[in-house]
Scaffold this motif. Structure first.
Motif, PDB file in Angstrom:
ATOM      1  N   LEU A 160       0.812  -1.222   0.000  1.00  0.00           N
ATOM      2  CA  LEU A 160       0.000   0.000   0.000  1.00  0.00           C
ATOM      3  C   LEU A 160       0.843   1.270   0.000  1.00  0.00           C
ATOM      4  CD1 LEU A 160      -2.860  -1.038   2.456  1.00  0.00           C
ATOM      5  CD2 LEU A 160      -3.082  -0.610   0.006  1.00  0.00           C
ATOM      6  N   VAL A 161       2.121   1.153   0.318  1.00  0.00           N
ATOM      7  CA  VAL A 161       3.000   2.327   0.282  1.00  0.00           C
ATOM      8  C   VAL A 161       4.043   2.217  -0.827  1.00  0.00           C
ATOM      9  CG1 VAL A 161       2.685   2.862   2.722  1.00  0.00           C
ATOM     10  CG2 VAL A 161       4.540   1.327   2.031  1.00  0.00           C
ATOM     11  N   THR A 163       5.200   2.665  -4.284  1.00  0.00           N
ATOM     12  CA  THR A 163       4.793   3.522  -5.406  1.00  0.00           C
ATOM     13  C   THR A 163       4.814   2.801  -6.750  1.00  0.00           C
ATOM     14  OG1 THR A 163       7.072   4.315  -5.613  1.00  0.00           O
ATOM     15  CG2 THR A 163       5.566   5.630  -4.259  1.00  0.00           C
ATOM     16  N   SER A 199      -0.725   3.019  -4.106  1.00  0.00           N
ATOM     17  CA  SER A 199      -0.411   3.902  -2.969  1.00  0.00           C
ATOM     18  C   SER A 199      -1.097   5.258  -3.104  1.00  0.00           C
ATOM     19  CB  SER A 199       1.105   4.099  -2.854  1.00  0.00           C
ATOM     20  OG  SER A 199       1.626   4.709  -4.020  1.00  0.00           O
ATOM     21  N   GLU A 203      -4.045   6.556  -0.630  1.00  0.00           N
ATOM     22  CA  GLU A 203      -3.823   7.812   0.098  1.00  0.00           C
ATOM     23  C   GLU A 203      -4.987   8.781  -0.129  1.00  0.00           C
ATOM     24  OE1 GLU A 203      -0.581  11.494   0.320  1.00  0.00           O
ATOM     25  OE2 GLU A 203      -0.187   9.747  -0.940  1.00  0.00           O
TER      26      GLU A 203
END
Length: 321
Positions: A160-161, A163, A199, A203
Motif C-alpha cells: 500500500l505504500v 509507489t 499507494s 492515500e
C-alpha cells in the motif's frame, strides 16, 4: 454617535424551546432588534448579528458549553417570516420569551396574518433536503469505509505504500462498481484505471475519509450510519409543518408520540432504515394535512408592511431611533 439597539423580542430557541434538549444540548438565543438611525440611514445597514460562542469555521458539534446567539432586525425578521423561514416562524409561538416588547406582542397576536400555506414548502422542503443530504453523506462515507477495508484486504501494508505497485483489473472493477460517489481530492469524479499506483489511490481515499467532516466521525454515525441530531431535526420540522397546516400554529414544547419519535432518533434508537420509514410517514401526513389546511394561500404582506412602517415611524418620531 453610537446607539444601542433595543431588543424587541428574545427567546431561548432551539431544543430547549422544542422540548427536545438533552444534557449535551447547547443553549440557543434568537433576538429581534429595533434598528438604530445609523442602521436605517447609513451605507452600513445592519440586519443580522451573530454573537455565537463557536465560530462558523469551527468544524465540530456544539457542546453544552456553547451558546448560539443570533439577532435579526425587525425588517429582516418580518421578511423571512413572511416567506416561511422555519427558525423565525417558530418564534411566534414561544410561550416564555426572555424579552417581549408590547409592539412584538401585537405581531404575535396577528400570527395568522404572517403564516400561510408557504410553510409546507419551507418546513417540509427543508426537512426533505436535510434527509437527502443525510442519505448522500451516509452512502458516500460508507463507500469510502468499505473501499479502505477492501484495499487493506487485497494488499499488504508494504504494498500500500509501494509507489511501483499498480492496480490490476479486479481491483479497478471493484472500485469503479462500489465507490460510485468518490469525488477525489479536487471534488472531481474519477475512474479507477488499471495501472494506477495503488499507494496514490489508497492515500486519496483515506484523505477523503479522514477529512469528510466532523458530523460523520461520531459514535452514532459509526453504529447507525447517520447523524442522529441531523435526523431528529428533519423529523421535528415535519412535525411542526403538520401542526401549522392543521392548526395554524405550533404548540411548544412538543409532546406526545411526535416528541417520542423525535427523541428516539435523537438518542440513536432508530436505525437508518427505520429513520427513512419514519420520514415517509410524516411526509405522507403532511401531504394529507396540506389538503385539509385552512391556512391562507399567501401571507398578508400589506398588513405586515403597514405594521412595520407605522411602528418604525412612531419610533423615529418619539426619538427612540
Amino acid at each position: 454617535m453610537k446607539q444601542t439597539r433595543k431588543i424587541l423580542y428574545k427567546v431561548e430557541s432551539g431544543s430547549k424551546m422544542y422540548g427536545t434538549s438533552t444534557p449535551s444540548s447547547d443553549t440557543d438565543y434568537t433576538s429581534v432588534f429595533l434598528p438604530t438611525s445609523y442602521d436605517l440611514l447609513s451605507l452600513q445597514n445592519c440586519e443580522f448579528i451573530d454573537m455565537s460562542s463557536k465560530g462558523a469555521k469551527e468544524y465540530r458539534r456544539n457542546t453544552n458549553q456553547d451558546i448560539d446567539n443570533q439577532m435579526h432586525s425587525i425588517s429582516r425578521y418580518l421578511h423571512l417570516t413572511l416567506h416561511g423561514n422555519p427558525n423565525l416562524t417558530e418564534m411566534l409561538f414561544c410561550k416564555n420569551p426572555i424579552i417581549e416588547d408590547s409592539r412584538f406582542t401585537e405581531l404575535k397576536n396577528n400570527y395568522s396574518k404572517l403564516v400561510s400555506i408557504h410553510c409546507y414548502n419551507s418546513f417540509t422542503g427543508f426537512a426533505i433536503s436535510q434527509k437527502k443530504k443525510l442519505e448522500y453523506k451516509s452512502k458516500r462515507f460508507i463507500q469510502l469505509e468499505k473501499a479502505i477495508e477492501y484495499l487493506n484486504k487485497m494488499y499488504s501494508e508494504d504494498q500500500l505504500v509501494d509507489t511501483k505497485m499498480t492496480m490490476n483489473e479486479e481491483v479497478s472493477n471493484w472500485l469503479n462498481q462500489n465507490l460510485t460517489e468518490y469525488k477525489g481530492k479536487k471534488n472531481n469524479r474519477e475512474s479507477f484505471h488499471v495501472g494506477l499506483p495503488v499507494s496514490v489511490i489508497y492515500e486519496k481515499i483515506n484523505y477523503e475519509y479522514n477529512n469528510y467532516g466532523w458530523r460523520v466521525h461520531t459514535t452514532t454515525f459509526e453504529t447507525l450510519g447517520y447523524d442522529v441530531k441531523f435526523g431528529s431535526h428533519a423529523i421535528r420540522l415535519l412535525v411542526e409543518s403538520e401542526q401549522l397546516l392543521l392548526n395554524g400554529f405550533i404548540e411548544f414544547p412538543l409532546s406526545g408520540k411526535s416528541l417520542n419519535d423525535i427523541m428516539s432518533v435523537r438518542k440513536g434508537e432508530v436505525s437508518l432504515e427505520e429513520f427513512y420509514k419514519l420520514c415517509a410517514v410524516y411526509e405522507d401526513r403532511n401531504r394529507i394535512a396540506l389538503e385539509k389546511t385552512k391556512l391562507q394561500k399567501k401571507p398578508d404582506f400589506k398588513w405586515a408592511n403597514n405594521w412595520l412602517t407605522s411602528m418604525l415611524k412612531q419610533a423615529i418620531v418619539s426619538g427612540e431611533i
